[in-house]
Write an enzyme that holds these catalytic residues in place. Structure first.
Site, PDB file in Angstrom:
ATOM      1  N   CYS A  46       0.840  -1.198   0.000  1.00 15.36           N
ATOM      2  CA  CYS A  46       0.000   0.000   0.000  1.00 15.36           C
ATOM      3  C   CYS A  46       0.875   1.249   0.000  1.00 15.36           C
ATOM      4  CB  CYS A  46      -0.908  -0.065   1.224  1.00 15.36           C
ATOM      5  SG  CYS A  46      -1.806   1.424   1.624  1.00 15.36           S
ATOM      6  N   HIS A  47       0.271   2.382  -0.335  1.00 16.98           N
ATOM      7  CA  HIS A  47       1.023   3.637  -0.381  1.00 16.98           C
ATOM      8  C   HIS A  47       1.667   4.015   0.940  1.00 16.98           C
ATOM      9  CE1 HIS A  47       0.356   5.138  -4.403  1.00 16.98           C
ATOM     10  NE2 HIS A  47      -0.765   4.456  -4.362  1.00 16.98           N
ATOM     11  N   THR A  48       1.029   3.634   2.031  1.00 19.93           N
ATOM     12  CA  THR A  48       1.584   4.014   3.335  1.00 19.93           C
ATOM     13  C   THR A  48       2.930   3.329   3.564  1.00 19.93           C
ATOM     14  OG1 THR A  48      -0.701   4.090   4.023  1.00 19.93           O
ATOM     15  CG2 THR A  48       0.936   4.374   5.739  1.00 19.93           C
ATOM     16  N   HIS A  68       1.093  -3.764   6.032  1.00 24.78           N
ATOM     17  CA  HIS A  68      -0.032  -3.709   6.973  1.00 24.78           C
ATOM     18  C   HIS A  68      -1.323  -4.220   6.341  1.00 24.78           C
ATOM     19  CE1 HIS A  68      -0.101  -0.059   4.625  1.00 24.78           C
ATOM     20  NE2 HIS A  68      -1.396   0.020   4.871  1.00 24.78           N
ATOM     21  N   GLU A  69      -1.211  -4.955   5.205  1.00 29.08           N
ATOM     22  CA  GLU A  69      -2.400  -5.483   4.526  1.00 29.08           C
ATOM     23  C   GLU A  69      -2.205  -6.989   4.392  1.00 29.08           C
ATOM     24  OE1 GLU A  69      -4.471  -2.474   1.290  1.00 29.08           O
ATOM     25  OE2 GLU A  69      -3.098  -3.941   0.490  1.00 29.08           O
ATOM     26  N   CYS A  98      -9.680  -2.026  21.254  1.00 27.76           N
ATOM     27  CA  CYS A  98      -9.502  -2.589  22.600  1.00 27.76           C
ATOM     28  C   CYS A  98     -10.823  -2.757  23.329  1.00 27.76           C
ATOM     29  CB  CYS A  98      -8.548  -1.717  23.416  1.00 27.76           C
ATOM     30  SG  CYS A  98      -9.271  -0.168  24.016  1.00 27.76           S
ATOM     31  N   CYS A 101     -11.121   1.787  25.695  1.00 19.11           N
ATOM     32  CA  CYS A 101     -10.706   3.197  25.729  1.00 19.11           C
ATOM     33  C   CYS A 101     -11.888   4.086  25.358  1.00 19.11           C
ATOM     34  CB  CYS A 101      -9.523   3.432  24.791  1.00 19.11           C
ATOM     35  SG  CYS A 101      -9.919   3.424  23.041  1.00 19.11           S
ATOM     36  N   CYS A 104     -12.973   3.655  21.727  1.00 17.34           N
ATOM     37  CA  CYS A 104     -13.711   2.423  21.465  1.00 17.34           C
ATOM     38  C   CYS A 104     -15.120   2.475  22.053  1.00 17.34           C
ATOM     39  CB  CYS A 104     -12.956   1.219  22.026  1.00 17.34           C
ATOM     40  SG  CYS A 104     -11.566   0.730  20.989  1.00 17.34           S
ATOM     41  N   CYS A 112      -9.167   3.687  17.984  1.00 17.56           N
ATOM     42  CA  CYS A 112      -8.745   3.165  19.292  1.00 17.56           C
ATOM     43  C   CYS A 112      -7.405   3.792  19.694  1.00 17.56           C
ATOM     44  CB  CYS A 112      -8.611   1.652  19.232  1.00 17.56           C
ATOM     45  SG  CYS A 112      -7.949   0.910  20.740  1.00 17.56           S
ATOM     46  N   ARG A 116      -1.610   3.422  20.714  1.00 23.52           N
ATOM     47  CA  ARG A 116      -1.230   4.418  19.705  1.00 23.52           C
ATOM     48  C   ARG A 116       0.253   4.829  19.816  1.00 23.52           C
ATOM     49  NH1 ARG A 116       0.496   7.067  16.617  1.00 23.52           N
ATOM     50  NH2 ARG A 116       0.526   9.303  16.464  1.00 23.52           N
ATOM     51  N   CYS A 175      -6.784  -3.065   4.681  1.00 27.23           N
ATOM     52  CA  CYS A 175      -6.553  -1.614   4.495  1.00 27.23           C
ATOM     53  C   CYS A 175      -7.398  -1.027   3.372  1.00 27.23           C
ATOM     54  CB  CYS A 175      -5.071  -1.294   4.294  1.00 27.23           C
ATOM     55  SG  CYS A 175      -4.774   0.485   4.088  1.00 27.23           S
ATOM     56  N   ARG A 370      -3.778  -3.387  -7.016  1.00 25.85           N
ATOM     57  CA  ARG A 370      -3.076  -3.903  -5.850  1.00 25.85           C
ATOM     58  C   ARG A 370      -2.230  -5.112  -6.260  1.00 25.85           C
ATOM     59  NH1 ARG A 370      -3.475  -0.072  -2.907  1.00 25.85           N
ATOM     60  NH2 ARG A 370      -4.105  -0.056  -0.729  1.00 25.85           N
TER      61      ARG A 370
HETATM   62  N1  APR Z   1      -6.300  14.380 -10.312  1.00 23.15           N
HETATM   63  C1  APR Z   1      -7.003  13.235 -10.520  1.00 23.15           C
HETATM   64  N2  APR Z   1      -6.508  11.998 -10.332  1.00 23.15           N
HETATM   65  C2  APR Z   1      -5.247  11.891  -9.881  1.00 23.15           C
HETATM   66  C3  APR Z   1      -4.440  13.030  -9.622  1.00 23.15           C
HETATM   67  C4  APR Z   1      -5.025  14.321  -9.872  1.00 23.15           C
HETATM   68  N3  APR Z   1      -4.351  15.442  -9.663  1.00 23.15           N
HETATM   69  N4  APR Z   1      -3.238  12.602  -9.202  1.00 23.15           N
HETATM   70  C5  APR Z   1      -3.287  11.258  -9.162  1.00 23.15           C
HETATM   71  N5  APR Z   1      -4.486  10.828  -9.587  1.00 23.15           N
HETATM   72  C6  APR Z   1      -4.961   9.442  -9.692  1.00 23.15           C
HETATM   73  C7  APR Z   1      -3.939   8.446 -10.226  1.00 23.15           C
HETATM   74  O1  APR Z   1      -3.948   8.425 -11.636  1.00 23.15           O
HETATM   75  C8  APR Z   1      -4.436   7.124  -9.628  1.00 23.15           C
HETATM   76  O2  APR Z   1      -5.341   6.458 -10.481  1.00 23.15           O
HETATM   77  O3  APR Z   1      -5.241   8.977  -8.385  1.00 23.15           O
HETATM   78  C9  APR Z   1      -5.185   7.548  -8.367  1.00 23.15           C
HETATM   79  C10 APR Z   1      -4.510   7.104  -7.062  1.00 23.15           C
HETATM   80  O4  APR Z   1      -4.532   5.714  -7.024  1.00 23.15           O
HETATM   81  P1  APR Z   1      -3.375   4.830  -6.392  1.00 23.15           P
HETATM   82  O5  APR Z   1      -2.073   5.509  -6.626  1.00 23.15           O
HETATM   83  O6  APR Z   1      -3.557   3.439  -6.876  1.00 23.15           O
HETATM   84  O7  APR Z   1      -3.662   4.953  -4.807  1.00 23.15           O
HETATM   85  P2  APR Z   1      -4.587   4.135  -3.794  1.00 23.15           P
HETATM   86  O8  APR Z   1      -3.921   2.874  -3.401  1.00 23.15           O
HETATM   87  O9  APR Z   1      -5.979   4.062  -4.307  1.00 23.15           O
HETATM   88  O10 APR Z   1      -4.521   5.132  -2.552  1.00 23.15           O
HETATM   89  C11 APR Z   1      -4.999   6.443  -2.681  1.00 23.15           C
HETATM   90  O11 APR Z   1      -5.051   6.868  -0.336  1.00 23.15           O
HETATM   91  O12 APR Z   1      -3.805   5.342   0.856  1.00 23.15           O
HETATM   92  C12 APR Z   1      -4.069   6.688   0.654  1.00 23.15           C
HETATM   93  O13 APR Z   1      -2.806   8.651   0.556  1.00 23.15           O
HETATM   94  C13 APR Z   1      -2.824   7.305   0.135  1.00 23.15           C
HETATM   95  O14 APR Z   1      -2.296   8.302  -1.951  1.00 23.15           O
HETATM   96  C14 APR Z   1      -2.963   7.240  -1.358  1.00 23.15           C
HETATM   97  C15 APR Z   1      -4.481   7.313  -1.561  1.00 23.15           C
HETATM   98 ZN    ZN Z   2      -9.700   1.277  22.170  1.00 24.00          ZN
END
Ligand code: APR
Ligand code: ZN
Length: 375
Positions: A46-48, A68-69, A98, A101, A104, A112, A116, A175, A370
């Protein structure tokens, strides 16, 4: 049996920021009181994870095992743990529950607060790590650390799921999918017949689209600068598409014109402060609700004219889709088993642990929805 003993296994270790992960042999200590050791079988990327690897997370400690997924099977439990038992199929939860807290106990939030601080510091609730590699302590990540064949999590950070559910799919309910789906259903509470717009059609945005459709939305407008995303978004329920690059005027102007004054619900699933503003300002006067899901870079600030709020628009945000994690994730797994929610369709790539860095490359290039890594 392995219970009570350290386990040696493979994990993808992030030694320092901005470097590829390296596959290492690590030692995973047995679970202490209130902890669970899990044999992980699968993990999403994931992006995080990338955000922390790129060094943007000020709390981020190295070396660390990210991820984390995940999904896996309980190997052993520490003293006092009754919520899961060895052999149970489980999903680790980066927001624990939990049930004690003040968060929760409140029906208004899922945040929760019990562990943290230690979770943010990359350690277990007792302040220590269960991971070592080459004699060095390796930190935990988001209370999960799923880029490893074994991990240890707090018992409040795990839930038992239907063992008939394929872990290489339902790991994603840890996630992205749950986050987007819950944002529409729990946070925004989209109503039947409404007009919605979703910025960013990655896994999170597609899950929002799925949630809007489940809520009976009439129009679901997908907004993305990558037109490749439109075909897949249609399969999730999007009814129309806007590529901001096709217009000279601000996208909020375009959407307000197309929707007779604006949307009932908008969602930002990118993590860009400019699209956050556009999403708010695309809401209808008097009642439009905009929900922020994307995580913006550290230190960034959002802005709009206060008049936007004075005239009845609402700006909200959500983490993990508002789901109380332990209670909700097993139910989401059941919904998947009954084919009420899509999960398989989010998996665009699969790879072995040895190729986990390719999952990061695919994510950065926008080619994957994904990737699921087999551990
Ligand atoms: N305008 C429109 N669409 C955009 C822009 C923009 N300025 N910039 C990026 N995008 C589109 C990308 O083309 C892509 O399809 O946003 C989409 C983001 O998708 P992913 O990169 O696959 O991200 P995702 O896993 O869905 O997560 C989205 O959530 O987890 C959080 O902050 C994290 O950036 C992540 C967001
Ligand atoms: Zn809690």
């Amino acid at each position: 049996a392995t219970a009570g003993k350290p386990i040696t296994c493979l994990a993808a270790v992030a030694w320092e920021p901005k470097k590829p992960l390296s596959i290492e042999t690590v030692e995973v200590a047995p679970p202490r009181a209130g902890e669970v050791r899990i044999k992980l079988t699968d993990t999403g990327v994931c992006h995080t994870d990338a955000y922390t690897l790129d060094g943007h997370d000020s709390e981020g400690k190295f070396p660390v095992i990210l991820g984390h997924e995940g999904g896996g099977v309980v190997e052993s439990v520490g003293e006092g743990v009754t919520c899961v038992a060895p052999g149970d199929h489980v999903i680790p939860l980066y927001i624990p529950q939990c049930k004690e807290c003040k968060f929760c106990k409140s029906p208004k939030t899922n945040l929760c607060g019990k562990i943290r601080t230690t979770q943010g510091n990359g350690v277990m609730p007792d302040g220590t790590s269960r991971f070592t590699c080459k004699g060095q302590t390796v930190y935990h990540f988001m209370g999960c650390s799923t880029f490893s064949q074994y991990t240890v999590v707090a018992a409040i950070s795990v839930c038992k799921v239907n063992e008939a559910a394929p872990l290489d799919k339902v790991c994603l309910l840890g996630c992205g999918i749950s986050t987007g789906y819950g944002a529409a259903l729990n946070t925004a509470q989209v109503e039947a017949g409404s007009t919605c717009a979703v910025w960013g059609l990655g896994a999170v945005g597609l899950a929002v689209v799925m949630g809007c459709k489940a809520a009976g939305a009439n129009r679901i407008i997908g907004v993305d600068i990558n037109p490749d995303k439109f075909e897949v978004a249609k399969q999730f329920g999007a009814t129309e598409f806007i590529n901001p690059k096709d217009y000279d005027k601000p996208i909020q102007t375009v959407i307000v014109e197309k929707t007779d004054g604006g949307c009932d619900y908008t969602f930002e699933c990118i993590g860009n402060i400019h699209t956050m503003r556009a999403a708010l300002e695309s809401c209808h006067k008097g009642w439009g609700v905009s929900t922020i899901i994307g995580v913006a870079a550290a230190g960034q600030e959002i802005s709009t004219r206060p008049f936007q709020l004075v005239t009845g628009r609402t700006w909200k945000g959500t983490a993990f889709g508002g789901w109380k994690s332990v209670d909700s994730v097993p139910k989401l797994v059941e919904q998947y088993m009954k084919k009420e929610i899509k999960v398989d369709e989010f998996v665009s790539h699969n790879m072995e642990l040895a190729k986990i860095n390719e999952a990061f490359d695919l994510m950065h290039s926008g080619k994957s929805i994904r990737s699921v890594v087999k551990l």
